[in-house]
Motif scaffolding. Structure first.
Motif, PDB file in Angstrom:
ATOM      1  N   THR A 128     -95.096 175.858 -26.299  1.00  0.00           N
ATOM      2  CA  THR A 128     -93.991 176.205 -25.406  1.00  0.00           C
ATOM      3  C   THR A 128     -94.182 175.518 -24.062  1.00  0.00           C
ATOM      4  O   THR A 128     -95.280 175.538 -23.505  1.00  0.00           O
ATOM      5  CB  THR A 128     -93.920 177.732 -25.187  1.00  0.00           C
ATOM      6  N   GLU A 129     -93.129 174.913 -23.544  1.00  0.00           N
ATOM      7  CA  GLU A 129     -93.174 174.256 -22.240  1.00  0.00           C
ATOM      8  C   GLU A 129     -91.920 174.603 -21.444  1.00  0.00           C
ATOM      9  O   GLU A 129     -90.837 174.763 -22.009  1.00  0.00           O
ATOM     10  CB  GLU A 129     -93.280 172.738 -22.383  1.00  0.00           C
ATOM     11  N   THR A 130     -92.085 174.707 -20.116  1.00  0.00           N
ATOM     12  CA  THR A 130     -90.961 174.974 -19.227  1.00  0.00           C
ATOM     13  C   THR A 130     -90.430 173.666 -18.652  1.00  0.00           C
ATOM     14  O   THR A 130     -91.215 172.812 -18.228  1.00  0.00           O
ATOM     15  CB  THR A 130     -91.391 175.895 -18.066  1.00  0.00           C
ATOM     16  N   LYS A 165     -82.403 173.943 -16.774  1.00  0.00           N
ATOM     17  CA  LYS A 165     -83.691 174.612 -16.623  1.00  0.00           C
ATOM     18  C   LYS A 165     -83.849 175.738 -17.638  1.00  0.00           C
ATOM     19  O   LYS A 165     -82.920 176.512 -17.870  1.00  0.00           O
ATOM     20  CB  LYS A 165     -83.839 175.152 -15.201  1.00  0.00           C
ATOM     21  N   THR A 180     -86.713 176.980 -21.174  1.00  0.00           N
ATOM     22  CA  THR A 180     -87.937 176.859 -21.958  1.00  0.00           C
ATOM     23  C   THR A 180     -87.654 176.150 -23.280  1.00  0.00           C
ATOM     24  O   THR A 180     -86.666 176.449 -23.944  1.00  0.00           O
ATOM     25  CB  THR A 180     -88.528 178.249 -22.257  1.00  0.00           C
ATOM     26  N   LYS A 213     -89.352 171.376 -16.028  1.00  0.00           N
ATOM     27  CA  LYS A 213     -89.606 171.366 -14.593  1.00  0.00           C
ATOM     28  C   LYS A 213     -89.216 170.052 -13.916  1.00  0.00           C
ATOM     29  O   LYS A 213     -88.762 170.048 -12.781  1.00  0.00           O
ATOM     30  CB  LYS A 213     -91.087 171.645 -14.321  1.00  0.00           C
ATOM     31  N   ARG A 264     -89.348 175.181 -27.038  1.00  0.00           N
ATOM     32  CA  ARG A 264     -90.401 175.549 -27.988  1.00  0.00           C
ATOM     33  C   ARG A 264     -90.455 174.544 -29.136  1.00  0.00           C
ATOM     34  O   ARG A 264     -89.409 174.134 -29.647  1.00  0.00           O
ATOM     35  CB  ARG A 264     -90.169 176.953 -28.546  1.00  0.00           C
ATOM     36  N   THR A 315     -93.419 179.470 -33.678  1.00  0.00           N
ATOM     37  CA  THR A 315     -93.613 178.692 -32.450  1.00  0.00           C
ATOM     38  C   THR A 315     -95.054 178.212 -32.344  1.00  0.00           C
ATOM     39  O   THR A 315     -95.988 178.999 -32.417  1.00  0.00           O
ATOM     40  CB  THR A 315     -93.252 179.527 -31.216  1.00  0.00           C
ATOM     41  N   GLY A 330     -82.427 179.304 -21.963  1.00  0.00           N
ATOM     42  CA  GLY A 330     -82.392 179.267 -20.507  1.00  0.00           C
ATOM     43  C   GLY A 330     -81.289 180.155 -19.969  1.00  0.00           C
ATOM     44  O   GLY A 330     -80.271 180.388 -20.632  1.00  0.00           O
TER      45      GLY A 330
END
Length: 262
Positions: A100-102, A82, A84, A104, A86, A97, A128
């Motif tokens: 950006t996505e987390t 888990k 982020t 999940k 980029r 950048t 992370g």
């Protein structure tokens, strides 16, 4: 205490004070202190995750969106790491950048998007908690000229006043305008004459013309005016003396279509 015993105590660097044995020399004390190994730092060491990424294409038409799918896995467990992710582009020698996505979902994948305007090297970067930073190697994404890029350049000069024989960047005649736009947007070299321009590019039927195509109006077979197709029956052109560059309705059926970019 006997003199002999005192001599022994002093020779060992010790003294008796109020019935207690006290170290008299710091150096001796240090030599007798046990070494304790700190295991906490080793336990706190960060793990480098497994980061992979795949671009939807390496050759992209200008104006199109690049999609990059990245996946991050914790190598200790084989499960999602888990954090982020980029998407970055190498711009002016520095990584910038773009998206950006987390992370999940359960399989650890994310999709990042960006529409680059030029050819760039790209990479993905992961950060992370509990993990060291990880990045993929750089990949070259080539952005090709397209009809959308031609039209975007054509629009930039809206309002420029017509001047016979002018080819920009502030004033244009009809063929000077198309000559300038194609050179600026796609590196295509055209002569400064509408009749000559109709001999360039790929011939396309009127029913299949696309945004960014060259339109040359003719009197018989002689080309007398040139413009750039803007879609829905309109062109961008520099019409005549006293007029300005703008979007105008195609007024004649006697014209040919030439495609200079895919």
């Amino acid at each position: 205490m006997s003199r002999g015993a005192g001599t022994v105590a002093l020779s060992l660097g010790l003294c008796l004070c109020a019935g207690q044995l006290v170290t008299a020399s710091p150096a001796v004390a240090a030599s007798t202190t046990p070494v304790v190994k700190v295991a906490a730092s080793a336990a706190a060491a960060k793990v480098k995750p497994k980061l992979t990424a795949k671009a939807s294409t390496r050759k992209l038409p200008w104006g199109s969106t690049l999609k990059v799918t990245a996946k991050v896995i914790d190598p200790r467990t084989g499960k999602v790491a888990k954090g982020t992710v980029r998407l970055q582009g190498l711009v002016g020698g520095k990584w910038k950048t773009w998206d950006t996505e987390t992370v999940k979902n359960q399989n650890g994948t994310v999709t990042l998007k960006y529409a680059p305007k030029n050819t760039y090297y790209i990479r993905t970067l992961f950060t992370g908690s509990g993990f060291s930073t990880a990045s993929t190697g750089k990949t070259k994404i080539t952005v090709k000229a397209s009809g959308a890029k031609i039209l975007a350049e054509a629009k930039k000069h809206k309002g420029a006043l017509y001047k016979y024989g002018a080819s920009g960047p502030k004033r244009f005649d009809c063929s000077g305008y198309t000559k300038y736009v194609y050179k600026k947007a796609a590196g295509k070299s055209l002569p400064h004459k509408a009749n000559s321009q109709q001999k360039y590019g790929k011939s396309v039927s009127k029913s299949k013309k696309k945004v960014g195509d060259l339109i040359v109006f003719r009197n018989g077979s002689y080309g007398y005016h040139a413009g750039i197709y803007a879609g829905n029956g309109y062109i961008y052109d520099s019409p005549h003396t006293g007029a300005r560059v703008g979007k105008h309705k195609i007024w004649s059926k006697n014209y040919v279509v030439r495609r200079l970019v895919a």
